[in-house]
Design a protein around this motif. Structure first.
Motif, PDB file in Angstrom:
ATOM      1  N   ILE A   1      -0.655  17.128 -13.529  1.00  0.00           N
ATOM      2  CA  ILE A   1      -0.850  15.818 -12.906  1.00  0.00           C
ATOM      3  C   ILE A   1       0.479  15.266 -12.384  1.00  0.00           C
ATOM      4  CG2 ILE A   1      -1.636  13.457 -13.271  1.00  0.00           C
ATOM      5  CD1 ILE A   1      -3.882  15.491 -13.346  1.00  0.00           C
ATOM      6  N   ILE A   2       1.531  15.401 -13.179  1.00  0.00           N
ATOM      7  CA  ILE A   2       2.852  14.903 -12.768  1.00  0.00           C
ATOM      8  C   ILE A   2       3.324  15.612 -11.506  1.00  0.00           C
ATOM      9  CG2 ILE A   2       5.292  14.886 -13.421  1.00  0.00           C
ATOM     10  CD1 ILE A   2       4.329  14.351 -16.320  1.00  0.00           C
ATOM     11  N   LYS A   3       3.125  16.910 -11.452  1.00  0.00           N
ATOM     12  CA  LYS A   3       3.530  17.682 -10.277  1.00  0.00           C
ATOM     13  C   LYS A   3       2.791  17.200  -9.030  1.00  0.00           C
ATOM     14  CE  LYS A   3       3.843  22.435  -8.539  1.00  0.00           C
ATOM     15  NZ  LYS A   3       3.561  23.867  -8.846  1.00  0.00           N
ATOM     16  N   GLU A   4       1.487  16.985  -9.169  1.00  0.00           N
ATOM     17  CA  GLU A   4       0.677  16.527  -8.029  1.00  0.00           C
ATOM     18  C   GLU A   4       1.111  15.127  -7.586  1.00  0.00           C
ATOM     19  OE1 GLU A   4      -3.330  16.759  -9.365  1.00  0.00           O
ATOM     20  OE2 GLU A   4      -3.429  18.961  -9.265  1.00  0.00           O
ATOM     21  N   LYS A   5       1.343  14.246  -8.549  1.00  0.00           N
ATOM     22  CA  LYS A   5       1.706  12.873  -8.206  1.00  0.00           C
ATOM     23  C   LYS A   5       3.092  12.795  -7.563  1.00  0.00           C
ATOM     24  CE  LYS A   5      -0.291   9.451  -9.591  1.00  0.00           C
ATOM     25  NZ  LYS A   5      -1.177   8.493  -8.890  1.00  0.00           N
ATOM     26  N   LYS A   6       4.016  13.613  -8.027  1.00  0.00           N
ATOM     27  CA  LYS A   6       5.347  13.635  -7.425  1.00  0.00           C
ATOM     28  C   LYS A   6       5.272  14.111  -5.979  1.00  0.00           C
ATOM     29  CE  LYS A   6       9.130  14.516  -9.671  1.00  0.00           C
ATOM     30  NZ  LYS A   6      10.210  15.162 -10.437  1.00  0.00           N
ATOM     31  N   PHE A   7       4.414  15.096  -5.737  1.00  0.00           N
ATOM     32  CA  PHE A   7       4.242  15.585  -4.362  1.00  0.00           C
ATOM     33  C   PHE A   7       3.642  14.482  -3.494  1.00  0.00           C
ATOM     34  CE2 PHE A   7       1.512  17.522  -1.101  1.00  0.00           C
ATOM     35  CZ  PHE A   7       2.462  18.253  -0.408  1.00  0.00           C
ATOM     36  N   GLN A   8       2.601  13.799  -3.994  1.00  0.00           N
ATOM     37  CA  GLN A   8       1.967  12.717  -3.244  1.00  0.00           C
ATOM     38  C   GLN A   8       2.968  11.595  -2.971  1.00  0.00           C
ATOM     39  OE1 GLN A   8      -1.401  11.522  -5.587  1.00  0.00           O
ATOM     40  NE2 GLN A   8      -2.444  13.495  -5.371  1.00  0.00           N
ATOM     41  N   TYR A   9       3.782  11.295  -3.972  1.00  0.00           N
ATOM     42  CA  TYR A   9       4.759  10.224  -3.815  1.00  0.00           C
ATOM     43  C   TYR A   9       5.772  10.586  -2.725  1.00  0.00           C
ATOM     44  CZ  TYR A   9       8.089   6.579  -5.031  1.00  0.00           C
ATOM     45  OH  TYR A   9       8.915   5.495  -4.975  1.00  0.00           O
ATOM     46  N   ALA A  10       6.205  11.832  -2.724  1.00  0.00           N
ATOM     47  CA  ALA A  10       7.168  12.278  -1.713  1.00  0.00           C
ATOM     48  C   ALA A  10       6.555  12.196  -0.315  1.00  0.00           C
ATOM     49  CB  ALA A  10       7.611  13.709  -2.015  1.00  0.00           C
ATOM     50  N   GLN A  11       5.275  12.573  -0.205  1.00  0.00           N
ATOM     51  CA  GLN A  11       4.599  12.512   1.097  1.00  0.00           C
ATOM     52  C   GLN A  11       4.463  11.073   1.580  1.00  0.00           C
ATOM     53  OE1 GLN A  11       5.056  15.952   1.670  1.00  0.00           O
ATOM     54  NE2 GLN A  11       3.341  15.454   3.018  1.00  0.00           N
ATOM     55  N   LYS A  12       4.093  10.188   0.669  1.00  0.00           N
ATOM     56  CA  LYS A  12       3.937   8.784   1.032  1.00  0.00           C
ATOM     57  C   LYS A  12       5.286   8.178   1.456  1.00  0.00           C
ATOM     58  CE  LYS A  12      -0.454   8.056   0.281  1.00  0.00           C
ATOM     59  NZ  LYS A  12      -1.361   7.537   1.322  1.00  0.00           N
ATOM     60  N   LYS A  13       6.326   8.606   0.761  1.00  0.00           N
ATOM     61  CA  LYS A  13       7.653   8.085   1.079  1.00  0.00           C
ATOM     62  C   LYS A  13       8.074   8.508   2.479  1.00  0.00           C
ATOM     63  CE  LYS A  13      12.311   7.890  -0.815  1.00  0.00           C
ATOM     64  NZ  LYS A  13      13.241   8.458  -1.817  1.00  0.00           N
ATOM     65  N   LYS A  14       7.704   9.727   2.850  1.00  0.00           N
ATOM     66  CA  LYS A  14       8.042  10.227   4.183  1.00  0.00           C
ATOM     67  C   LYS A  14       7.363   9.408   5.272  1.00  0.00           C
ATOM     68  CE  LYS A  14       8.963  15.078   3.046  1.00  0.00           C
ATOM     69  NZ  LYS A  14       8.483  16.475   3.212  1.00  0.00           N
ATOM     70  N   THR A  15       6.150   8.990   4.988  1.00  0.00           N
ATOM     71  CA  THR A  15       5.405   8.225   5.993  1.00  0.00           C
ATOM     72  C   THR A  15       5.616   6.725   5.821  1.00  0.00           C
ATOM     73  OG1 THR A  15       3.453   8.333   4.552  1.00  0.00           O
ATOM     74  CG2 THR A  15       3.650   9.995   6.284  1.00  0.00           C
TER      75      THR A  15
END
Length: 530
Positions: A272-286
């Motif tokens: 879950i942490i891995k998935e959320k960190k990836f989502q957070y990074a994507q959101k930060k990019k946009t």
């Protein structure tokens, strides 16, 4: 004659004489070294030994201390703790944990001093036994790291943020009602624990990880089973001093599959942490401002992991392990506190029908006939329900004991406790002192009416600890429990053949009922009982 011959031959051999002399010399050196070491230990701990000599306590034996007195099953352990309370309470008594001194205190005045002393914030070596699973989360971290993480995590547990989870708590409470419908025509009692446990897990995981309970059920079950097995192993370790050294416990762990337990325990949160960190990074990019949240309601409802990731981006430096430690700590604490307290409270209300009727009347007066969901304003008005919850926690506190390790001398009343002493504080001991709670094993919610609370010492009730290192999730747990219980009682009346004398307790790090929480339920008629 032959023996005499060979002995004289050996002594006549210079090589034999040399080796014999060398062995004797090494033996003398070892004896002298051990004697000096022992004398040094005794000198360094002379203040502790001098202090311990003045304090009563159960018998102590070399190496194992008083732990022989607490051998047996997890049920035996609770029974012996209660016996200790009755034998020595309310004055302090000593317990030798192996070669380490522990002072057992029950009086609220003493507890207040200990829990608020800056030299008594460390939880000691026994809580480090849990670091294999919880690492350096809030419950197990050393003081410097705890201070930092506590400051960072505290905003997640403030009133305004907890209130954003009310929709989740209401949703899970409705799910509990639906799940229980299969028991309506059942004349045999059932253990309500399993139903509450499932709902608690879903609620806590959703608010801490934004976990969707419709997926990954196998991983969730594996995760929870592993957590249970781990706590059982560590509870057993506390009563077996030969398992205190880590290298011995690690060897023992290889035979009991400890590494496999860790692997299964970490798999779910790591994913879950891995998935959320990836989502957070994507959101930060946009350039979105928050993780996986819409602009309106969900923008304000952030999970614990959301909060940690956002703060990590701004000021903290959490590793994946730090994130996992805190998430695991919150999940374990949240699930256990909600499940066991709710289950015990339902059982108490089933045994005491008059009290159940009084709780239902309060809920009915506040919420009326309809099926509307519980609001924050409602939970504030559930005064008698809160008294019932607190009385349940007084009788059956989740943590039978908690510990503080003194990093300097601390004075309580007539004693100055020397540094390096472990102080054991027992909610089950304090909560059952007759001078604080007359007829202490009787279930009496009136113990928590405002007049009686005002007359008692603040630290007469320590179900959530006290002082700077108290339970950070107290308000979260109380809100979730209130919503669960009020929704349950609006829909069902609860009954049982169980009596108070039938309840037996066991200690698996958290205190539980040996025989579960056996009840039956009936549909509730939507009208007051008066």
């Amino acid at each position: 004659m032959n023996v005499t011959f060979y002995t004289s031959l050996a002594y006549s051999n210079p090589l034999c004489v040399f080796w014999q002399t060398k062995v004797e010399l090494v033996g003398y050196v070892i004896i002298i070294f051990l004697s000096i070491t022992w004398c040094r230990i005794k000198w360094n701990r002379r203040l502790i030994d001098r202090f311990a000599a003045k304090i009563p306590g159960p018998p102590s034996y070399p190496l194992i201390g008083s732990l022989l007195e607490f051998r047996g099953t997890s049920q035996d352990l609770v029974a012996k703790m209660i016996k200790l309370n009755e034998q020595y309470g309310p004055e302090p008594c000593k317990i030798w944990l192996g070669s380490s001194l522990a002072l057992y205190v029950m009086k609220p005045e003493d507890i207040q001093i200990i829990l608020n002393n800056s030299n008594a914030l460390d939880k000691g070596k026994f809580f480090k036994f849990f670091s294999g699973a919880f690492g350096e989360g809030l419950s197990t971290a050393a003081v410097p790291k705890w201070k930092l993480h506590r400051r960072i995590i505290s905003p997640f547990f403030n009133n305004s943020h907890i209130s954003t989870f009310l929709s989740v708590f209401n949703e899970k409470s409705v799910a509990l009602i639906c799940n229980l419908q299969k028991e309506l025509n059942n004349t045999e009692s059932f253990d309500i624990y399993g139903y509450v446990f499932t709902i608690s897990v879903d609620g806590v995981c959703e608010t801490s990880l934004e976990y969707n309970h419709d997926v990954q059920d196998n991983e969730k079950t594996e995760f929870l089973d592993s957590m249970t097995k781990f706590t059982e192993l560590v509870t057993m370790r506390i009563t077996m001093p030969w398992l205190y050294p880590d290298f011995i416990f690690n060897i023992y762990g290889k035979f009991t599959g400890l590494n496999q337990i860790y692997e299964k325990l970490f798999k779910f949160p790591n994913k879950i942490i891995k998935e959320k960190k990836f989502q957070y990074a994507q959101k930060k990019k946009t350039s979105h401002s928050s993780l996986n949240l819409t602009k309106n309601e969900k923008k304000q409802r952030k999970t614990l992991l959301d909060v940690l990731l956002e703060i990590n981006n701004e000021e903290a430096n959490f590793s994946n392990k730090d994130l996992r430690d805190e998430v695991l700590t919150v999940i374990f604490g949240g699930v256990e506190s909600t499940t066991i307290t709710t289950s015990f409270c339902i059982l108490m209300l089933a045994i005491h029908q008059d009290i159940q009727d009084k709780v239902y009347d309060e809920i009915y007066q506040i919420m009326g006939e309809g099926d509307r969901i519980v609001t924050i304003e409602d939970t504030v008005k559930f005064v008698y329900l809160e008294q019932c919850i607190k009385e349940t926690l007084r009788l059956y506190p989740l943590g039978a004991v908690f510990m503080r390790y003194l990093q300097d001398d601390v004075k309580i009343r007539n004693y100055t406790i020397p540094k390096d002493t472990t102080v054991i504080i027992s909610p089950i001991g304090t909560h059952h002192l007759p001078e604080l709670y007359p007829n202490p094993w009787k279930y009496n919610p009136d113990n928590f009416n405002p007049e009686k609370v005002a007359k008692r010492h603040k630290y007469s009730f320590i179900a959530f600890g006290g002082g700077p290192r108290n339970c950070i999730g107290e308000k979260y747990a109380m809100l979730f429990i209130k919503v669960l219980l009020s929704t349950f009682l609006r829909n069902y009346s609860v009954h049982t053949k169980c009596k108070m004398s039938d309840i037996k307790l066991k200690f698996d790090f958290i205190m539980k009922s040996v025989h579960g929480y056996q009840v039956t339920i009936r549909p509730r008629e939507r009208k007051p009982t008066y």
